[in-house]
Write an enzyme that holds these catalytic residues in place. Sequence first.
Site, short mmCIF file in Angstrom:
data_model
loop_
_atom_site.label_atom_id
_atom_site.label_comp_id
_atom_site.label_asym_id
_atom_site.label_seq_id
_atom_site.Cartn_x
_atom_site.Cartn_y
_atom_site.Cartn_z
N LYS A 95 23.61 -6.29 10.06
CA LYS A 95 24.19 -5.51 8.95
C LYS A 95 25.72 -5.60 9.02
CE LYS A 95 20.30 -4.30 7.14
NZ LYS A 95 19.91 -4.84 5.83
N SER A 135 22.76 -0.23 -4.52
CA SER A 135 21.88 -1.38 -4.79
C SER A 135 21.64 -1.54 -6.28
CB SER A 135 20.53 -1.20 -4.10
OG SER A 135 20.67 -1.26 -2.71
N ARG A 189 24.24 -2.93 14.08
CA ARG A 189 24.05 -1.47 13.97
C ARG A 189 23.29 -0.87 15.13
NH1 ARG A 189 23.18 -0.50 7.62
NH2 ARG A 189 25.41 -0.62 7.20
N SER A 224 13.59 -8.67 2.94
CA SER A 224 14.95 -8.55 2.39
C SER A 224 14.92 -8.47 0.87
CB SER A 224 15.82 -9.75 2.81
OG SER A 224 17.03 -9.72 2.08
N ASP A 276 18.66 1.38 5.99
CA ASP A 276 20.07 1.81 5.93
C ASP A 276 20.28 3.23 6.45
OD1 ASP A 276 20.74 -0.64 4.86
OD2 ASP A 276 20.75 0.06 2.79
N GLN A 290 17.55 -8.29 -0.84
CA GLN A 290 18.65 -9.12 -1.33
C GLN A 290 18.16 -10.53 -1.60
OE1 GLN A 290 21.56 -8.65 1.77
NE2 GLN A 290 22.19 -6.63 1.06
N ARG A 335 22.94 -4.57 -9.21
CA ARG A 335 21.96 -5.26 -10.07
C ARG A 335 22.23 -4.98 -11.55
NH1 ARG A 335 19.91 -4.54 -5.11
NH2 ARG A 335 18.29 -5.97 -4.35
#
Length: 436
Positions: free
Chosen positions: A347, A32, A351, A175, A320, A177, A36
């Site tokens: 995902k 992650s 999942r 989220s 995750d 994201q 970025r």
Amino acid sequence: MLLQAGRLVSSLTVKSNGGPLSGVLRVPGDKSISHRALLMAGLAHGTSRITGLSSGLDVVATRKALEAFGVAVEPAGAPGAWNVTGGSRSEPGGVIDVGNSGTSIRLLSGWAASLDALSVLVGDDSISRRPMGRVVEPLSAMGAKLDGRSHATLPPLVVRGGHLHGVDYEVPVPSAQVKGAVLLAGLSAEGATTVREALATRAHTEEMLPLWGADVTVEHRSVTVRPSRLDACAFHVPGDPSQAAFWVVAACVTPGSDVTVEKVYLGRGRAGFVDVLQRMGANVEVADYDPLSSVGDLHASYGPLRATTVGGDEVPSLIDEIPVLAVAAALASGTTTFADAGELRHKESDRVASTVGALRAVGFQAEGRPDGLVVEGSAGRPARGGTVDPAGDHRVAMSMAVAALAASGPVVIQGWECVQTSYPSFEEDMARCRPL
Ligand code: S3P
């Protein structure tokens, strides 16, 4: 590629009889944070030197995307070291292929929304099924024009960016994201952009942006970014807690094991799996934690585990890690429930289905629920072995390799190449803590 007759089966066959895991490991740079760092460096004037960058294919996809926008990204000598010269972007000549990377497509949609250009973002079959309405809605509200399949809810995404204005946006699903995409777009919008979240998600975007000079304010669960010029900086990507979790759980469930994973990012929104394992009675401790960098070492050793309930506010901080926590739950005493985790169904695979299917394939009992799964613990009786289809999902594949380490029979993990998306050196690290 099936690895039935390949390295993994034979190595796991040996390893399942090979005794405990031990040693000191360093895992690759956080995925992650790597995405970025590249995206921020790509917006910044001057050359940023990034070290410790993840070499997984997901991060490679973001790196290649930057190059397509005319950002110079060059290797800087050591593995994981890159020089990124940003500050001026141009319209890509072709489509941008993000492969399997949800973080790439969502963050890039916000990153590209501030550029007066047309960007087309595509990915593999899994990406093509992943929900994009969650970024299309806020970025459209900021003035970008986005379209995609199925009424702009699925990739490919087409972004016609530029001339944005700030918004005050409450994210409807937790989220990071989406938060990241909106904040990146907000850097070049007119006026302030605020993102509010009901549940705290990983805080990388708001933690990292000020290092490149962005004007960011964080208040409880809202983040505001004001139009900012970014300037290059030197940035080191710390170890990935999601990758560390595999070795921590492996040590917790494999008799006699004792493993330390050094220099792991354990900041806001990422270390929930440590709390869950401690609740399960696991011998897991954080050592040498530096509150300034949020980096510390994780030390884990084998011991009996008991069931727990995972749900509510803590879910985004371990979303995750649920597949590997499900492996810990499968070896615990009692029934563990993972609830409030409906996001798992969106995902790299569904999942819930892939984790339940994988656990059952090696002899454990588990059931799916609309918002999570229930795992029946075996009270330490190891997986019997079997053939697992992780549905192309790297985290499920690696979680089952962890189950395989403590299994009584061989485990065959099909489609093992999916691990390349996030952890190409997984097998090397496995051999490091459990020499053949
Ligand atoms: C990520 C956020 C999470 C996580 C993903 C990486 C990020 O996804 O599952 O692996 O880097 O922001 P969501 O934003 O969909 O929760």
